[in-house]
Design an enzyme around this catalytic site. Structure first.
Site, mmCIF file in Angstrom:
data_model
loop_
_atom_site.group_PDB
_atom_site.id
_atom_site.type_symbol
_atom_site.label_atom_id
_atom_site.label_comp_id
_atom_site.label_asym_id
_atom_site.label_seq_id
_atom_site.Cartn_x
_atom_site.Cartn_y
_atom_site.Cartn_z
ATOM 1 N N GLY A 14 0.773 -1.241 0.000
ATOM 2 C CA GLY A 14 0.000 0.000 0.000
ATOM 3 C C GLY A 14 0.799 1.283 0.000
ATOM 4 N N SER A 15 2.021 1.262 -0.538
ATOM 5 C CA SER A 15 2.789 2.515 -0.493
ATOM 6 C C SER A 15 2.254 3.540 -1.500
ATOM 7 C CB SER A 15 4.282 2.249 -0.697
ATOM 8 O OG SER A 15 4.557 1.888 -2.024
ATOM 9 N N ASN A 16 1.808 3.100 -2.670
ATOM 10 C CA ASN A 16 1.197 4.057 -3.607
ATOM 11 C C ASN A 16 -0.118 4.586 -3.056
ATOM 12 O OD1 ASN A 16 2.720 4.421 -6.313
ATOM 13 N ND2 ASN A 16 2.939 2.242 -5.845
ATOM 14 N N LEU A 95 -7.233 -8.785 -13.344
ATOM 15 C CA LEU A 95 -7.795 -8.002 -14.433
ATOM 16 C C LEU A 95 -9.043 -7.325 -13.882
ATOM 17 C CD1 LEU A 95 -7.358 -7.485 -17.461
ATOM 18 C CD2 LEU A 95 -8.955 -9.356 -17.898
ATOM 19 N N HIS A 112 2.119 1.016 -13.240
ATOM 20 C CA HIS A 112 2.885 -0.186 -13.579
ATOM 21 C C HIS A 112 4.376 0.165 -13.464
ATOM 22 C CE1 HIS A 112 3.536 -4.119 -15.335
ATOM 23 N NE2 HIS A 112 4.466 -3.572 -16.086
ATOM 24 N N ASP A 153 -2.711 -3.740 -18.690
ATOM 25 C CA ASP A 153 -1.637 -2.760 -18.952
ATOM 26 C C ASP A 153 -1.654 -2.127 -20.339
ATOM 27 O OD1 ASP A 153 -0.628 -3.375 -16.382
ATOM 28 O OD2 ASP A 153 0.578 -5.022 -17.163
HETATM 29 C C1 GRF Z 1 3.897 -1.118 -7.364
HETATM 30 O O1 GRF Z 1 5.183 -1.461 -7.783
HETATM 31 C C2 GRF Z 1 3.019 -0.791 -8.544
HETATM 32 O O2 GRF Z 1 3.726 -0.243 -9.617
HETATM 33 C C3 GRF Z 1 2.462 -2.135 -8.916
HETATM 34 O O3 GRF Z 1 2.304 -2.831 -7.709
HETATM 35 C C4 GRF Z 1 3.175 -2.297 -6.736
HETATM 36 C C5 GRF Z 1 2.333 -1.911 -5.558
HETATM 37 O O4 GRF Z 1 3.132 -1.468 -4.486
HETATM 38 N N1 GRF Z 1 1.255 -2.006 -9.683
HETATM 39 P P1 GRF Z 1 2.451 -0.746 -3.271
HETATM 40 O O5 GRF Z 1 1.441 -1.711 -2.694
HETATM 41 O O6 GRF Z 1 1.816 0.507 -3.785
HETATM 42 O O7 GRF Z 1 3.556 -0.441 -2.299
#
Ligand code: GRF
Length: 209
Positions: A14-16, A95, A112, A153
């Site tokens: 969940g970092s994003n 998907l 991605h 993608d």
């Molecule tokens: C990230 O590398 C993103 O690009 C991919 O999955 C990963 C998720 O990482 N789609 P996080 O859970 O956001 O840390």
């Protein structure tokens, strides 16, 4: 106030997701709030983080439904209830079911960890993506934020950022170098969307800034 829902997977760290929530809370993404994070397991690290940041969470576990259609409709119902202007996939590995793509056309984004259309598609996630970038011999890689269509993608590309590949990198170092770039790129793409600065023309996304 514009509304964002974020979709994560069971094991997502969940970092994003965190980057987007905090960017809304700090005003870096103005006039926007993450109103729901939807995951597949109540005890997923990402959902715990979301709750700690004061965001509501919901669980829709594909394994608890008799078939893909039932899962799709449950997920659609939960998302529609959140009334999002934008849905962000953040480590959602499946998907995205077609009814959701149809209900939210050009309103779903994904990140991605490669420069699409390279190193994408079914099964290309996590360290496999970075291994493929290393194996290719390329000197740069990067990340891509794109709108989501019915395939893996392939939707229109919104933003891409590059990072060098150094000779001594492993898939793990590459992933770690890219992650902060991913966060910045995703925040920027969401801000542009929320401010109405993205225009989709066929497969191209124009940024009006
Ligand atoms: C990230 O590398 C993103 O690009 C991919 O999955 C990963 C998720 O990482 N789609 P996080 O859970 O956001 O840390």
């Amino acid at each position: 106030m514009k509304r964002i829902a974020i979709l994560v997977s069971g094991p997502s760290r969940g970092s994003n997701m965190r980057a987007i929530i905090e960017a809304c809370q700090s005003g870096r993404i103005p006039d926007s709030a993450v109103v729901a994070v939807v995951g597949a397991r109540g005890d997923a690290p990402a959902l715990e983080t979301a709750r700690a940041l004061g965001v509501s969470t919901a669980v829709v576990n594909p394994r608890e439904f008799p078939d893909a259609d039932a899962y799709a409709h449950a997920l659609l119902w939960v998302l529609q209830r959140a009334q999002p202007d934008l849905i962000c996939l953040a480590g959602y590995m499946r998907l995205l079911p077609k009814p959701i793509v149809e209900a939210f056309p050009m309103q779903v984004m994904n990140i991605h960890p490669a420069l699409l259309p390279l190193f994408g598609g079914q099964g290309m996630y996590g360290l496999r993506v970075h291994q493929a970038a290393l194996d290719s011999g390329m000197k740069v890689t990067g990340c891509t934020v794109h709108f989501v269509d019915e395939r893996y993608d392939t939707g229109p590309i919104i933003l891409q950022r590059c990072a060098p590949i150094h000779d001594d990198y492993s898939p793990e170092t590459l992933a770690a170098r890219l992650l902060p770039i991913e966060h910045e790129t995703y925040i920027e793409a969401v801000r542009l969307f929320m401010q109405g600065k993205l225009r989709v023309e066929g497969n191209r996304v124009r940024v009006d800034e």
